[in-house]
Write a protein that holds these residues in place. Structure first.
Motif, PDB file in Angstrom:
ATOM      1  N   THR A  47      45.910  43.984  59.496  1.00 33.13           N
ATOM      2  CA  THR A  47      45.027  42.890  59.102  1.00 33.13           C
ATOM      3  C   THR A  47      45.649  42.161  57.916  1.00 33.13           C
ATOM      4  O   THR A  47      46.041  42.791  56.933  1.00 33.13           O
ATOM      5  CB  THR A  47      43.636  43.410  58.722  1.00 33.13           C
ATOM      6  OG1 THR A  47      43.065  44.070  59.860  1.00 33.13           O
ATOM      7  CG2 THR A  47      42.726  42.268  58.310  1.00 33.13           C
ATOM      8  N   ILE A  48      45.757  40.843  58.025  1.00 37.61           N
ATOM      9  CA  ILE A  48      46.304  40.043  56.933  1.00 37.61           C
ATOM     10  C   ILE A  48      45.265  39.012  56.496  1.00 37.61           C
ATOM     11  O   ILE A  48      44.385  38.633  57.276  1.00 37.61           O
ATOM     12  CB  ILE A  48      47.614  39.321  57.335  1.00 37.61           C
ATOM     13  CG1 ILE A  48      47.342  38.259  58.415  1.00 37.61           C
ATOM     14  CG2 ILE A  48      48.650  40.318  57.824  1.00 37.61           C
ATOM     15  CD1 ILE A  48      48.542  37.388  58.731  1.00 37.61           C
ATOM     16  N   ARG A  49      45.364  38.593  55.246  1.00 40.23           N
ATOM     17  CA  ARG A  49      44.471  37.564  54.718  1.00 40.23           C
ATOM     18  C   ARG A  49      45.328  36.437  54.190  1.00 40.23           C
ATOM     19  O   ARG A  49      46.162  36.640  53.306  1.00 40.23           O
ATOM     20  CB  ARG A  49      43.603  38.131  53.585  1.00 40.23           C
ATOM     21  CG  ARG A  49      42.559  37.144  53.063  1.00 40.23           C
ATOM     22  CD  ARG A  49      41.358  37.101  53.985  1.00 40.23           C
ATOM     23  NE  ARG A  49      40.425  36.044  53.672  1.00 40.23           N
ATOM     24  CZ  ARG A  49      39.189  35.994  54.135  1.00 40.23           C
ATOM     25  NH1 ARG A  49      38.753  36.952  54.936  1.00 40.23           N
ATOM     26  NH2 ARG A  49      38.381  34.993  53.845  1.00 40.23           N
ATOM     27  N   ARG A  62      52.535  55.507  64.089  1.00 39.54           N
ATOM     28  CA  ARG A  62      51.475  55.099  63.174  1.00 39.54           C
ATOM     29  C   ARG A  62      51.977  53.975  62.279  1.00 39.54           C
ATOM     30  O   ARG A  62      53.177  53.858  61.996  1.00 39.54           O
ATOM     31  CB  ARG A  62      51.021  56.286  62.309  1.00 39.54           C
ATOM     32  CG  ARG A  62      50.265  57.341  63.086  1.00 39.54           C
ATOM     33  CD  ARG A  62      48.904  56.814  63.513  1.00 39.54           C
ATOM     34  NE  ARG A  62      48.124  57.774  64.285  1.00 39.54           N
ATOM     35  CZ  ARG A  62      48.093  57.829  65.603  1.00 39.54           C
ATOM     36  NH1 ARG A  62      48.840  56.976  66.299  1.00 39.54           N
ATOM     37  NH2 ARG A  62      47.349  58.709  66.236  1.00 39.54           N
ATOM     38  N   LEU A  63      51.045  53.130  61.823  1.00 38.32           N
ATOM     39  CA  LEU A  63      51.389  52.024  60.938  1.00 38.32           C
ATOM     40  C   LEU A  63      51.742  52.556  59.552  1.00 38.32           C
ATOM     41  O   LEU A  63      50.977  53.314  58.957  1.00 38.32           O
ATOM     42  CB  LEU A  63      50.216  51.048  60.829  1.00 38.32           C
ATOM     43  CG  LEU A  63      50.411  49.815  59.928  1.00 38.32           C
ATOM     44  CD1 LEU A  63      51.448  48.887  60.519  1.00 38.32           C
ATOM     45  CD2 LEU A  63      49.077  49.085  59.749  1.00 38.32           C
ATOM     46  N   ARG A  64      52.905  52.128  59.032  1.00 35.20           N
ATOM     47  CA  ARG A  64      53.307  52.534  57.692  1.00 35.20           C
ATOM     48  C   ARG A  64      53.037  51.437  56.669  1.00 35.20           C
ATOM     49  O   ARG A  64      52.476  51.703  55.605  1.00 35.20           O
ATOM     50  CB  ARG A  64      54.790  52.913  57.663  1.00 35.20           C
ATOM     51  CG  ARG A  64      55.319  53.216  56.250  1.00 35.20           C
ATOM     52  CD  ARG A  64      56.797  53.529  56.249  1.00 35.20           C
ATOM     53  NE  ARG A  64      57.059  54.800  56.921  1.00 35.20           N
ATOM     54  CZ  ARG A  64      58.281  55.273  57.142  1.00 35.20           C
ATOM     55  NH1 ARG A  64      59.337  54.553  56.789  1.00 35.20           N
ATOM     56  NH2 ARG A  64      58.456  56.426  57.740  1.00 35.20           N
ATOM     57  N   SER A  65      53.423  50.191  56.972  1.00 34.45           N
ATOM     58  CA  SER A  65      53.236  49.109  55.993  1.00 34.45           C
ATOM     59  C   SER A  65      53.236  47.757  56.693  1.00 34.45           C
ATOM     60  O   SER A  65      53.681  47.625  57.834  1.00 34.45           O
ATOM     61  CB  SER A  65      54.339  49.137  54.925  1.00 34.45           C
ATOM     62  OG  SER A  65      55.612  48.896  55.514  1.00 34.45           O
ATOM     63  N   VAL A  66      52.712  46.744  55.979  1.00 34.42           N
ATOM     64  CA  VAL A  66      52.675  45.355  56.455  1.00 34.42           C
ATOM     65  C   VAL A  66      53.136  44.462  55.304  1.00 34.42           C
ATOM     66  O   VAL A  66      52.685  44.637  54.164  1.00 34.42           O
ATOM     67  CB  VAL A  66      51.252  44.936  56.891  1.00 34.42           C
ATOM     68  CG1 VAL A  66      51.260  43.495  57.407  1.00 34.42           C
ATOM     69  CG2 VAL A  66      50.717  45.873  57.945  1.00 34.42           C
ATOM     70  N   ALA A  67      54.004  43.506  55.595  1.00 36.77           N
ATOM     71  CA  ALA A  67      54.508  42.602  54.554  1.00 36.77           C
ATOM     72  C   ALA A  67      54.443  41.158  55.054  1.00 36.77           C
ATOM     73  O   ALA A  67      54.810  40.869  56.203  1.00 36.77           O
ATOM     74  CB  ALA A  67      55.938  42.962  54.178  1.00 36.77           C
ATOM     75  N   TYR A  68      53.982  40.243  54.173  1.00 41.10           N
ATOM     76  CA  TYR A  68      53.930  38.815  54.503  1.00 41.10           C
ATOM     77  C   TYR A  68      53.709  38.025  53.225  1.00 41.10           C
ATOM     78  O   TYR A  68      53.317  38.576  52.189  1.00 41.10           O
ATOM     79  CB  TYR A  68      52.813  38.513  55.516  1.00 41.10           C
ATOM     80  CG  TYR A  68      51.415  38.802  55.010  1.00 41.10           C
ATOM     81  CD1 TYR A  68      50.607  37.779  54.525  1.00 41.10           C
ATOM     82  CD2 TYR A  68      50.903  40.091  55.022  1.00 41.10           C
ATOM     83  CE1 TYR A  68      49.317  38.040  54.057  1.00 41.10           C
ATOM     84  CE2 TYR A  68      49.620  40.365  54.562  1.00 41.10           C
ATOM     85  CZ  TYR A  68      48.837  39.339  54.085  1.00 41.10           C
ATOM     86  OH  TYR A  68      47.574  39.601  53.633  1.00 41.10           O
ATOM     87  N   ASP A  69      53.972  36.727  53.308  1.00 44.22           N
ATOM     88  CA  ASP A  69      53.784  35.808  52.181  1.00 44.22           C
ATOM     89  C   ASP A  69      52.490  35.040  52.421  1.00 44.22           C
ATOM     90  O   ASP A  69      52.443  34.141  53.269  1.00 44.22           O
ATOM     91  CB  ASP A  69      54.984  34.863  52.080  1.00 44.22           C
ATOM     92  CG  ASP A  69      54.864  33.866  50.936  1.00 44.22           C
ATOM     93  OD1 ASP A  69      53.812  33.836  50.271  1.00 44.22           O
ATOM     94  OD2 ASP A  69      55.827  33.091  50.718  1.00 44.22           O
ATOM     95  N   ALA A  70      51.449  35.362  51.676  1.00 46.89           N
ATOM     96  CA  ALA A  70      50.126  34.782  51.927  1.00 46.89           C
ATOM     97  C   ALA A  70      50.100  33.281  51.706  1.00 46.89           C
ATOM     98  O   ALA A  70      49.334  32.564  52.360  1.00 46.89           O
ATOM     99  CB  ALA A  70      49.085  35.456  51.031  1.00 46.89           C
ATOM    100  N   SER A  71      50.923  32.760  50.798  1.00 45.80           N
ATOM    101  CA  SER A  71      50.937  31.315  50.557  1.00 45.80           C
ATOM    102  C   SER A  71      51.888  30.601  51.512  1.00 45.80           C
ATOM    103  O   SER A  71      51.587  29.519  52.028  1.00 45.80           O
ATOM    104  CB  SER A  71      51.317  31.009  49.107  1.00 45.80           C
ATOM    105  OG  SER A  71      52.595  31.552  48.797  1.00 45.80           O
ATOM    106  N   GLY A  72      53.047  31.188  51.769  1.00 50.44           N
ATOM    107  CA  GLY A  72      54.000  30.557  52.682  1.00 50.44           C
ATOM    108  C   GLY A  72      53.501  30.474  54.100  1.00 50.44           C
ATOM    109  O   GLY A  72      53.796  29.526  54.829  1.00 50.44           O
ATOM    110  N   ILE A  73      52.695  31.440  54.516  1.00 50.54           N
ATOM    111  CA  ILE A  73      52.249  31.518  55.901  1.00 50.54           C
ATOM    112  C   ILE A  73      51.245  30.417  56.241  1.00 50.54           C
ATOM    113  O   ILE A  73      50.965  30.163  57.414  1.00 50.54           O
ATOM    114  CB  ILE A  73      51.671  32.916  56.177  1.00 50.54           C
ATOM    115  CG1 ILE A  73      51.877  33.313  57.630  1.00 50.54           C
ATOM    116  CG2 ILE A  73      50.205  33.008  55.782  1.00 50.54           C
ATOM    117  CD1 ILE A  73      51.640  34.776  57.891  1.00 50.54           C
TER     118      ILE A  73
END
Length: 467
Positions: free
Chosen positions: A128-130, A41-52
């Motif tokens: 899902t990322i924004r 199961r999915l536990r967490s998602v991490a990303y840099d919304a501005s850097g990406i």
């Protein structure tokens, strides 16, 4: 109390303890059975919304609730589609994108058929990322006694915010936490100020740093900053004797003394040296190196930190800009317009369909991807100004970008956003200066603001020959 009366109490405690342990074992066993039947199961998602949206090689880190068998690129789907690579270790999957993603958009990243080692059950991990939005800075010149203003226009909000006010501003660059502002006095001397920012505007509680320039009087131009904010540079001419001399490139290390150092002829920062002559220059995106066209049209890759020797890359008569990845430059030479691989020096002619070259005036190329670019072309009006239009080239196909440029306007700049999704058009007409942000594919207007000197343009090479 007798031993006989204590023994039942101890016996009851022991029985309760054993019961609790048995319950925990049963629960753990049931969880293991359920997990083996349902899959990870999915536990967490991490990303840099501005850097990406502004840099390539940015990652989305997906973490599962248990260790995973090896995940490959074929196991990962991205919607809308975006080129990517995949690495996995333990319970994490890193999805690395080849280039920046689009602004203000929802992406779905799916790890299909994820499985824990030793288990048969599989599941899809769906994240899902924004992505973040972006903004543009522009210089609005004050009328009469009013001060000049540097304003910020966000693409996801209306109106413009004043970032800084000053007098006789000619150029500026944005660093991560600072704004470097170049101004010129009435007698033609330059000054450079380093302005601290808080929440994107001038920090009123922090003093403005007035930079000590190389000589008592001089003229600075062609201001550029490294993407990481570690340094900025400019072209400088010593005018203290009443004549312009020692014209060349200087660098300011923001991690050091903040004192300008000349880039010597061998490409190293050296205090008091005669600087390398410059016709055009700019930082290579996402590096501390600069691409320099000298006064004799030699082309050098210069490490502005001084940690590596300058590399000669042949010659060029004009620098157009960089491909988004930053490892390739677009230059003009006696044999035409070429892409130069900055890691090897290899040159490849660009494709130039007839529509992109069939005009009396041929302007700068604004490269969007390896195969796609915009070019300003136009006809010369009776008064000597240029009636401009913008051509988009995709591989071997050329078409006119459907943007409206007023009949009395002069198009001064076409500058791509950091991810190449939009372009800023700087125009000037009788009504004043205007910055329009348009979609680089469709030409649709996204936003506009009064002003010129767009900060996106500081990523492009500038110098004496660039207006």
């Amino acid at each position: 109390m007798s031993t006989e009366t204590r023994r039942p109490v101890a016996e009851r405690f022991r029985r309760r303890f054993v019961a609790v342990v048995l319950v925990l074992v049963v629960v753990a066993g049931l969880a293991a059975v359920v997990g083996s039947q349902q899959g990870p199961r999915l536990r967490s998602v991490a990303y840099d919304a501005s850097g990406i949206v502004s840099r390539p090689a940015q990652r989305v880190i997906i973490t599962a609730n248990q260790a995973l068998q090896r995940v490959t690129a074929s196991d990962v789907r991205v919607s809308p589609a975006a080129a990517h690579t995949v690495t996995s270790s333990g319970n994490t999957v890193a999805v690395e994108f080849a280039g920046p993603l689009e602004y203000d958009r929802r992406y779905t990243v799916t790890v299909a058929g994820a499985r824990a080692p030793g288990q048969r059950a599989t599941s899809d991990l769906r994240a899902t990322i924004r992505t973040g939005s972006t903004d543009v800075l522009a210089l609005v010149r004050g009328a009469g006694a009013a001060k000049d203003r540097i304003v910020r226009r966000s693409l996801d909000a209306s109106g413009a915010t004043t970032v800084y006010e000053g007098t006789d501003i000619t150029e500026y660059v944005r660093l991560s936490r600072f704004l470097v502002v170049l101004s010129e006095t009435a007698v033609g001397e330059s000054s450079i100020d380093v302005v601290s920012l808080a929440d994107g505007v001038e920090d009123q509680d922090a003093p403005v740093e007035h930079l000590t320039l190389p000589t008592s009087a001089g003229h600075a131009s062609a201001l550029h900053a490294a993407d990481d904010g570690a340094s900025f540079g400019f072209q400088y001419a010593d005018t203290s004797s009443g004549e312009s001399k020692d014209v060349g490139l200087y660098v300011v290390d923001m991690t050091g003394t903040h004192m300008p150092e000349a880039i010597a002829a061998d490409g190293t920062p050296t205090t008091g040296a005669v600087p390398m002559t410059v016709s055009q220059w700019a930082y290579v995106p996402r590096t501390e190196s600069a691409l320099v066209r000298t006064g004799t049209d030699e082309l050098f890759l210069v490490d502005m930190s001084g940690r590596a020797e300058a590399v000669r890359l042949g010659s060029a008569t004009y620098l157009h800009g960089f491909v988004g990845s930053g490892t390739t430059a677009v230059v003009e030479s006696g044999t035409g317009i070429e892409q130069v691989d900055l890691t090897s020096g290899k040159r490849t002619p660009i494709t130039a369909p007839a529509l992109s070259t069939d005009a009396p005036y041929l302007g700068r190329i604004a490269q969007l991807t390896d195969r796609t670019y915009l070019r300003t072309v136009g006809d010369v009006r009776d008064d000597g100004t240029i009636a401009s239009r913008i051509v988009r080239v995709d591989g071997t196909r050329a078409s006119r970008l459907p943007v409206t440029i007023p009949a009395d306007a002069t198009l001064n700049a076409v500058c791509p956003s950091p991810n190449g999704q939009f372009v800023a058009l700087a125009t000037r007409s009788r009504d004043g200066a205007l910055v329009s942000i348009v979609d680089a594919t469709t030409g649709a207007l996204e936003a506009s603001t009064a002003g010129d000197q767009v900060d996106w343009c500081t990523a492009l090479p500038s110098g004496d020959e660039v207006g």
